[in-house]
Motif scaffolding. Structure first.
Motif, PDB file in Angstrom:
ATOM      1  N   ARG A  72       0.831  -1.196   0.000  1.00 37.68           N
ATOM      2  CA  ARG A  72       0.000   0.000   0.000  1.00 37.68           C
ATOM      3  C   ARG A  72       0.867   1.247   0.000  1.00 37.68           C
ATOM      4  O   ARG A  72       2.011   1.233   0.464  1.00 37.68           O
ATOM      5  N   ASP A  73       0.280   2.318  -0.506  1.00 37.49           N
ATOM      6  CA  ASP A  73       0.915   3.632  -0.504  1.00 37.49           C
ATOM      7  C   ASP A  73      -0.122   4.587   0.078  1.00 37.49           C
ATOM      8  O   ASP A  73      -1.054   5.008  -0.625  1.00 37.49           O
ATOM      9  N   ASN A  74       0.004   4.889   1.363  1.00 43.10           N
ATOM     10  CA  ASN A  74      -1.002   5.724   2.022  1.00 43.10           C
ATOM     11  C   ASN A  74      -1.024   7.143   1.463  1.00 43.10           C
ATOM     12  O   ASN A  74      -2.071   7.794   1.473  1.00 43.10           O
ATOM     13  N   ALA A  75       0.101   7.619   0.972  1.00 40.24           N
ATOM     14  CA  ALA A  75       0.140   8.964   0.381  1.00 40.24           C
ATOM     15  C   ALA A  75      -0.735   9.025  -0.870  1.00 40.24           C
ATOM     16  O   ALA A  75      -1.282  10.085  -1.194  1.00 40.24           O
ATOM     17  N   LYS A  76      -0.866   7.892  -1.555  1.00 38.35           N
ATOM     18  CA  LYS A  76      -1.686   7.827  -2.763  1.00 38.35           C
ATOM     19  C   LYS A  76      -3.052   7.211  -2.498  1.00 38.35           C
ATOM     20  O   LYS A  76      -3.841   7.052  -3.431  1.00 38.35           O
ATOM     21  N   ASN A  77      -3.302   6.816  -1.235  1.00 37.85           N
ATOM     22  CA  ASN A  77      -4.594   6.209  -0.882  1.00 37.85           C
ATOM     23  C   ASN A  77      -4.861   4.964  -1.738  1.00 37.85           C
ATOM     24  O   ASN A  77      -6.007   4.689  -2.119  1.00 37.85           O
ATOM     25  N   THR A  78      -3.803   4.216  -2.017  1.00 39.61           N
ATOM     26  CA  THR A  78      -3.867   3.118  -2.984  1.00 39.61           C
ATOM     27  C   THR A  78      -3.273   1.843  -2.391  1.00 39.61           C
ATOM     28  O   THR A  78      -2.295   1.894  -1.640  1.00 39.61           O
TER      29      THR A  78
END
Length: 120
Positions: A72-78
């Motif tokens: 996951r990439d929380n900065a990208k909400n992805t």
């Protein structure tokens, strides 16, 4: 309006790879666990993988362990699902979810699904 939108599905030969993505909008999911489920024709939806909000813990169904990787990439909400060494039995509609838990994942939000077809 909260949305989870999957992408990256398609047709691939057995032994190949695909990377699914699930982008969220409408709110931040950085403090939610995220997961992937799948549903094959005529079968119930089943758990595939989950990842805690901080990515420190990941969980996998036995059928995909060692072949699939959730991240996951929380900065990208992805959230992502890297699928390697695909088999025909991996053919299904893949759904992403946001919620809580690990192997006992409970979903609060669902995406609309993306088709993955693995040919033999």
């Amino acid at each position: 309006q909260v949305q989870l939108v999957e992408s990256g599905g398609g047709l691939v030969q057995a032994g190949g790879s695909l990377r699914l993505s699930c982008a969220a909008s409408g709110r931040t999911f950085s403090n939610y666990a995220r997961a992937w489920f799948r549903q094959a024709p005529g079968k119930e939806r089943e758990f595939v993988a989950a990842i805690r909000w901080n990515a420190y813990s990941t969980y996998y169904a036995d059928s995909v362990k060692g072949r699939f990787t959730i991240s996951r990439d929380n900065a990208k909400n992805t959230v992502y699902l890297q699928m390697n060494s695909l088999k025909p039995e991996d053919t299904a509609v893949y759904y992403c979810a946001a919620g809580s838990g690990g192997l006992d994942f409970s979903a609060d939000y669902w995406g609309q699904g993306t088709q993955v077809t693995v040919s033999s």
